[in-house]
Scaffold this motif. Structure first.
Motif, PDB file in Angstrom:
ATOM      1  N   LYS A 105     -11.000  -6.427  30.099  1.00 42.10           N
ATOM      2  CA  LYS A 105      -9.702  -6.662  29.183  1.00 42.10           C
ATOM      3  C   LYS A 105      -9.868  -7.858  28.555  1.00 42.10           C
ATOM      4  CE  LYS A 105      -6.841  -3.129  31.650  1.00 42.10           C
ATOM      5  NZ  LYS A 105      -5.475  -3.267  32.299  1.00 42.10           N
ATOM      6  N   LYS A 106      -9.303  -8.100  27.378  1.00 47.10           N
ATOM      7  CA  LYS A 106      -9.284  -9.488  26.864  1.00 47.10           C
ATOM      8  C   LYS A 106      -8.215 -10.396  27.477  1.00 47.10           C
ATOM      9  CE  LYS A 106      -8.939 -11.649  22.224  1.00 47.10           C
ATOM     10  NZ  LYS A 106      -9.388 -11.531  20.962  1.00 47.10           N
ATOM     11  N   ALA A 107      -8.546 -11.809  27.814  1.00 45.97           N
ATOM     12  CA  ALA A 107      -7.630 -12.434  28.481  1.00 45.97           C
ATOM     13  C   ALA A 107      -7.228 -13.704  27.832  1.00 45.97           C
ATOM     14  CB  ALA A 107      -8.395 -13.059  29.830  1.00 45.97           C
ATOM     15  N   SER A 108      -7.845 -14.009  26.519  1.00 48.55           N
ATOM     16  CA  SER A 108      -7.536 -15.176  25.834  1.00 48.55           C
ATOM     17  C   SER A 108      -7.546 -15.023  24.417  1.00 48.55           C
ATOM     18  CB  SER A 108      -8.186 -16.633  26.212  1.00 48.55           C
ATOM     19  OG  SER A 108      -9.500 -16.407  25.997  1.00 48.55           O
ATOM     20  N   TRP A 109      -6.845 -15.540  23.595  1.00 48.89           N
ATOM     21  CA  TRP A 109      -6.766 -15.461  22.086  1.00 48.89           C
ATOM     22  C   TRP A 109      -6.924 -16.800  21.320  1.00 48.89           C
ATOM     23  CZ3 TRP A 109      -4.463 -12.522  25.804  1.00 48.89           C
ATOM     24  CH2 TRP A 109      -4.555 -11.179  25.871  1.00 48.89           C
ATOM     25  N   PRO A 110      -7.916 -17.301  21.374  1.00 44.25           N
ATOM     26  CA  PRO A 110      -8.158 -18.674  20.727  1.00 44.25           C
ATOM     27  C   PRO A 110      -8.250 -18.406  19.139  1.00 44.25           C
ATOM     28  CG  PRO A 110     -10.388 -17.924  21.571  1.00 44.25           C
ATOM     29  CD  PRO A 110      -9.350 -16.801  22.080  1.00 44.25           C
ATOM     30  N   GLU A 111      -8.509 -17.357  18.997  1.00 49.52           N
ATOM     31  CA  GLU A 111      -8.436 -17.061  17.260  1.00 49.52           C
ATOM     32  C   GLU A 111      -6.904 -17.122  16.518  1.00 49.52           C
ATOM     33  OE1 GLU A 111      -8.124 -12.943  19.157  1.00 49.52           O
ATOM     34  OE2 GLU A 111      -9.083 -14.923  19.506  1.00 49.52           O
ATOM     35  N   VAL A 112      -5.876 -16.955  17.325  1.00 48.41           N
ATOM     36  CA  VAL A 112      -4.540 -16.736  16.792  1.00 48.41           C
ATOM     37  C   VAL A 112      -3.825 -18.303  16.820  1.00 48.41           C
ATOM     38  CG1 VAL A 112      -4.411 -14.462  17.969  1.00 48.41           C
ATOM     39  CG2 VAL A 112      -3.246 -16.726  18.893  1.00 48.41           C
ATOM     40  N   VAL A 113      -4.699 -19.514  17.340  1.00 50.97           N
ATOM     41  CA  VAL A 113      -4.194 -20.637  17.132  1.00 50.97           C
ATOM     42  C   VAL A 113      -3.956 -21.186  15.696  1.00 50.97           C
ATOM     43  CG1 VAL A 113      -4.484 -23.257  17.485  1.00 50.97           C
ATOM     44  CG2 VAL A 113      -5.162 -21.406  19.266  1.00 50.97           C
ATOM     45  N   GLY A 114      -2.728 -21.517  15.169  1.00 50.98           N
ATOM     46  CA  GLY A 114      -2.642 -21.720  13.888  1.00 50.98           C
ATOM     47  C   GLY A 114      -1.902 -20.651  13.096  1.00 50.98           C
ATOM     48  N   TRP A 115      -1.783 -19.661  13.643  1.00 49.10           N
ATOM     49  CA  TRP A 115      -1.320 -18.346  13.320  1.00 49.10           C
ATOM     50  C   TRP A 115       0.206 -18.481  13.316  1.00 49.10           C
ATOM     51  CZ3 TRP A 115      -3.444 -12.761  14.404  1.00 49.10           C
ATOM     52  CH2 TRP A 115      -5.053 -12.844  14.246  1.00 49.10           C
ATOM     53  N   PRO A 116       1.042 -17.678  12.541  1.00 49.07           N
ATOM     54  CA  PRO A 116       2.550 -17.616  12.867  1.00 49.07           C
ATOM     55  C   PRO A 116       2.780 -16.850  13.965  1.00 49.07           C
ATOM     56  CG  PRO A 116       2.088 -16.934  10.337  1.00 49.07           C
ATOM     57  CD  PRO A 116       0.755 -16.991  11.039  1.00 49.07           C
ATOM     58  N   ALA A 117       3.657 -17.230  14.958  1.00 50.80           N
ATOM     59  CA  ALA A 117       3.803 -16.853  16.096  1.00 50.80           C
ATOM     60  C   ALA A 117       4.180 -15.253  16.235  1.00 50.80           C
ATOM     61  CB  ALA A 117       4.870 -17.536  17.036  1.00 50.80           C
ATOM     62  N   THR A 118       4.794 -15.011  15.213  1.00 47.83           N
ATOM     63  CA  THR A 118       5.024 -13.400  15.308  1.00 47.83           C
ATOM     64  C   THR A 118       3.859 -12.690  14.860  1.00 47.83           C
ATOM     65  OG1 THR A 118       5.573 -13.613  12.752  1.00 47.83           O
ATOM     66  CG2 THR A 118       7.496 -13.600  14.406  1.00 47.83           C
ATOM     67  N   ALA A 119       2.885 -13.089  14.162  1.00 40.24           N
ATOM     68  CA  ALA A 119       1.663 -12.493  13.864  1.00 40.24           C
ATOM     69  C   ALA A 119       0.736 -12.480  15.228  1.00 40.24           C
ATOM     70  CB  ALA A 119       1.006 -13.228  12.723  1.00 40.24           C
ATOM     71  N   ALA A 120       0.697 -13.441  16.023  1.00 40.83           N
ATOM     72  CA  ALA A 120       0.006 -13.804  17.189  1.00 40.83           C
ATOM     73  C   ALA A 120       0.653 -12.909  18.275  1.00 40.83           C
ATOM     74  CB  ALA A 120       0.189 -15.109  17.765  1.00 40.83           C
ATOM     75  N   VAL A 121       1.912 -12.656  18.400  1.00 37.80           N
ATOM     76  CA  VAL A 121       2.449 -11.932  19.408  1.00 37.80           C
ATOM     77  C   VAL A 121       2.049 -10.287  18.914  1.00 37.80           C
ATOM     78  CG1 VAL A 121       4.778 -10.699  20.180  1.00 37.80           C
ATOM     79  CG2 VAL A 121       4.395 -13.233  20.015  1.00 37.80           C
ATOM     80  N   THR A 122       2.051 -10.214  17.843  1.00 32.22           N
ATOM     81  CA  THR A 122       1.837  -8.542  17.291  1.00 32.22           C
ATOM     82  C   THR A 122       0.274  -8.299  17.833  1.00 32.22           C
ATOM     83  OG1 THR A 122       3.285  -8.584  15.503  1.00 32.22           O
ATOM     84  CG2 THR A 122       1.733  -7.070  15.353  1.00 32.22           C
ATOM     85  N   GLN A 123      -0.611  -9.194  17.398  1.00 33.68           N
ATOM     86  CA  GLN A 123      -1.949  -9.010  17.752  1.00 33.68           C
ATOM     87  C   GLN A 123      -2.327  -8.876  19.373  1.00 33.68           C
ATOM     88  OE1 GLN A 123      -4.628  -8.979  15.580  1.00 33.68           O
ATOM     89  NE2 GLN A 123      -5.836  -8.421  17.520  1.00 33.68           N
ATOM     90  N   ILE A 124      -1.696  -9.884  19.911  1.00 30.57           N
ATOM     91  CA  ILE A 124      -1.822  -9.804  21.457  1.00 30.57           C
ATOM     92  C   ILE A 124      -1.261  -8.482  22.179  1.00 30.57           C
ATOM     93  CG2 ILE A 124      -1.228 -11.025  23.726  1.00 30.57           C
ATOM     94  CD1 ILE A 124      -1.159 -13.586  21.874  1.00 30.57           C
ATOM     95  N   SER A 125      -0.100  -8.233  21.645  1.00 26.97           N
ATOM     96  CA  SER A 125       0.252  -7.073  22.169  1.00 26.97           C
ATOM     97  C   SER A 125      -0.273  -5.451  21.854  1.00 26.97           C
ATOM     98  CB  SER A 125       1.990  -6.643  21.599  1.00 26.97           C
ATOM     99  OG  SER A 125       2.779  -7.544  21.992  1.00 26.97           O
ATOM    100  N   GLY A 126      -1.107  -5.768  20.727  1.00 25.95           N
ATOM    101  CA  GLY A 126      -1.915  -4.647  20.191  1.00 25.95           C
ATOM    102  C   GLY A 126      -3.135  -4.564  21.141  1.00 25.95           C
ATOM    103  N   ASP A 127      -3.646  -5.762  21.400  1.00 28.26           N
ATOM    104  CA  ASP A 127      -4.986  -5.821  22.114  1.00 28.26           C
ATOM    105  C   ASP A 127      -4.717  -5.582  23.606  1.00 28.26           C
ATOM    106  OD1 ASP A 127      -6.385  -6.601  20.138  1.00 28.26           O
ATOM    107  OD2 ASP A 127      -6.426  -8.790  20.661  1.00 28.26           O
ATOM    108  N   ARG A 128      -3.592  -6.022  24.115  1.00 26.36           N
ATOM    109  CA  ARG A 128      -3.026  -5.680  25.482  1.00 26.36           C
ATOM    110  C   ARG A 128      -1.534  -5.186  25.771  1.00 26.36           C
ATOM    111  NH1 ARG A 128      -5.865  -8.638  29.801  1.00 26.36           N
ATOM    112  NH2 ARG A 128      -4.274  -7.400  30.871  1.00 26.36           N
ATOM    113  N   ALA A 129      -1.393  -3.936  25.819  1.00 19.66           N
ATOM    114  CA  ALA A 129      -0.103  -3.499  25.823  1.00 19.66           C
ATOM    115  C   ALA A 129       0.488  -3.537  26.784  1.00 19.66           C
ATOM    116  CB  ALA A 129      -0.346  -1.961  25.065  1.00 19.66           C
TER     117      ALA A 129
END
Length: 71
Positions: free
Chosen positions: A5-29
């Motif tokens: 399972k994915k454990a870190s998301w370096p690619e979301v640094v600089g993204w709007p927080a809401t978009a990052a939360v959506t991405q992480i939730s999608g990757d790791r429900a």
């Protein structure tokens, strides 16, 4: 394909927080995602069911300021 399972998301640094939360939730429900203003005091300790997303609260879009990770 890896079964790990994915454990870190370096690619979301600089993204709007809401978009990052959506991405992480999608990757790791299976984890809870907390959005926290950078500099806020948070309780220490590891939690395998949590990802904290720290963002710049002084900016209108609240960009993510550091790499979110499980823990």
């Amino acid at each position: 394909m890896s079964s790990e399972k994915k454990a870190s998301w370096p690619e979301v640094v600089g993204w709007p927080a809401t978009a990052a939360v959506t991405q992480i939730s999608g990757d790791r429900a299976d984890v809870s995602v907390e959005d926290i203003p950078d500099g806020a005091t948070v309780p220490p300790g590891f939690d395998a069911n949590r990802v904290r997303v720290f963002f710049n609260a002084g900016d209108a879009v609240g960009p993510v300021t550091r790499t979110p990770f499980v823990g």
